[in-house]
Design an enzyme around this catalytic site. Structure first.
Site: not given
Length: 294
Positions: A21, A150, A201
């Site tokens: 991430e 997100n 996301d």
């Protein structure tokens, strides 16, 4: 929207992260950075040479922002820290919230140098998190009752912010002050993806204002116009792509992190690229992320 464009890129890093991430790129050093959140790792990759270093962290890091060649800002489950790039030393900078059950998640730096950073429960508890605005050491809560923050990114002129709660799956937009990155109006739904496969996301906004969004669980990156129209989908060779970042000397390539979090042995065997980091293989009109302003 047309059919997905087949993957034509390559694996940038084949070290599989449980939860890859928070990628970003430092044009000054030609280095891409991202996190394996649950593995408590900060990954460093010199894009042209392929030189790779993994830094062990004492916390769950999720977002990195360049301050200057000697310093970086790192967001974590323990707050915000300054990282010395020469020594790896971490110094506490600011707290985000007094909720030990939470951790940081997605975030980006606005052109004015302020940071938007989201928090969430460690087990994605409903409505446990929030989205904050950080200007210097001043922390301001913008949105409460967020489950999985997100897709935080900003338009090229700095007048619009985008974000999502992946548990709701609405891509949101809000007018903001280009000088401060503070909202000037109410957030509205740009695209309702609540009935679509996959979760909205991480995202980045390119020089033309197009939003490039990783679709967790759907093996793809979707591209939206500023009006919310979805105009393209690019296949990613992993089920759970998590976040994009513009890389390269001209910011004309797109890095994508991914994750194997939540997969059992059978699922991992069926998804051998899960957790790897990719170059999408498509030319983009990217922008370098601004430095965090102290």
């Amino acid at each position: 929207m047309t059919d997905p464009v087949p993957f034509s890129g390559r694996v940038l890093c084949d070290l599989c992260s449980e939860l890859g991430e928070g990628p970003t790129f430092d044009p000054g050093s030609g280095t891409a950075w991202w996190f394996n959140i649950t593995g408590r790792e900060l990954h460093e990759l010199h894009v042209e040479s392929g030189r790779k270093t993994v830094h062990t962290l004492p916390f769950l890091g999720t977002v990195l922002a360049v301050i200057d060649p000697a310093r970086q800002l790192v967001a974590s489950d323990q707050g915000l820290f300054i990282r010395d790039t020469g020594s790896d030393k971490l110094s506490r900078f600011a707290m985000l919230e007094d909720k030990p059950g939470n951790r940081s998640n997605d975030g980006r730096v606005h052109p004015c140098g302020a940071l938007w950073i989201g928090t969430m429960g460690r087990k994605a508890e409903r409505h446990s998190g929030a989205i904050y605005h950080v200007a210097g050491d001043r922390v301001t809560k913008l949105y409460s009752n967020i489950s999985i923050p997100n897709a935080i990114c900003f338009s090229p002129d700095g007048a619009t912010a985008y974000f999502t709660d992946s548990a709701v799956n609405h891509l949101m937009r809000v007018d903001i002050d280009p000088a401060t990155a503070l909202p000037t109006g109410d957030a509205v739904v740009l695209s309702d993806e609540s009935t679509s496969p996959g979760d909205v996301d991480g995202a980045v906004c390119d020089a033309d204002g197009l939003i490039w969004n990783a679709l967790w669980g759907a093996s793809s990156v979707d591209v939206y116009r500023p009006d919310g129209q979805k105009i393209a989908r690019y296949a990613v060779p992993a089920t759970q792509p998590s976040c994009p970042a513009f890389i390269g000397a001209k910011a004309d390539r797109l890095l994508i992190t991914s994750a194997w979090q939540g997969m059992d042995e059978t699922a991992r065997a069926a998804d051998p690229n899960a957790g790897k980091t990719f170059d999408l293989g498509v030319e983009v009109k990217g922008r370098f992320e601004p430095a965090f302003l102290l």
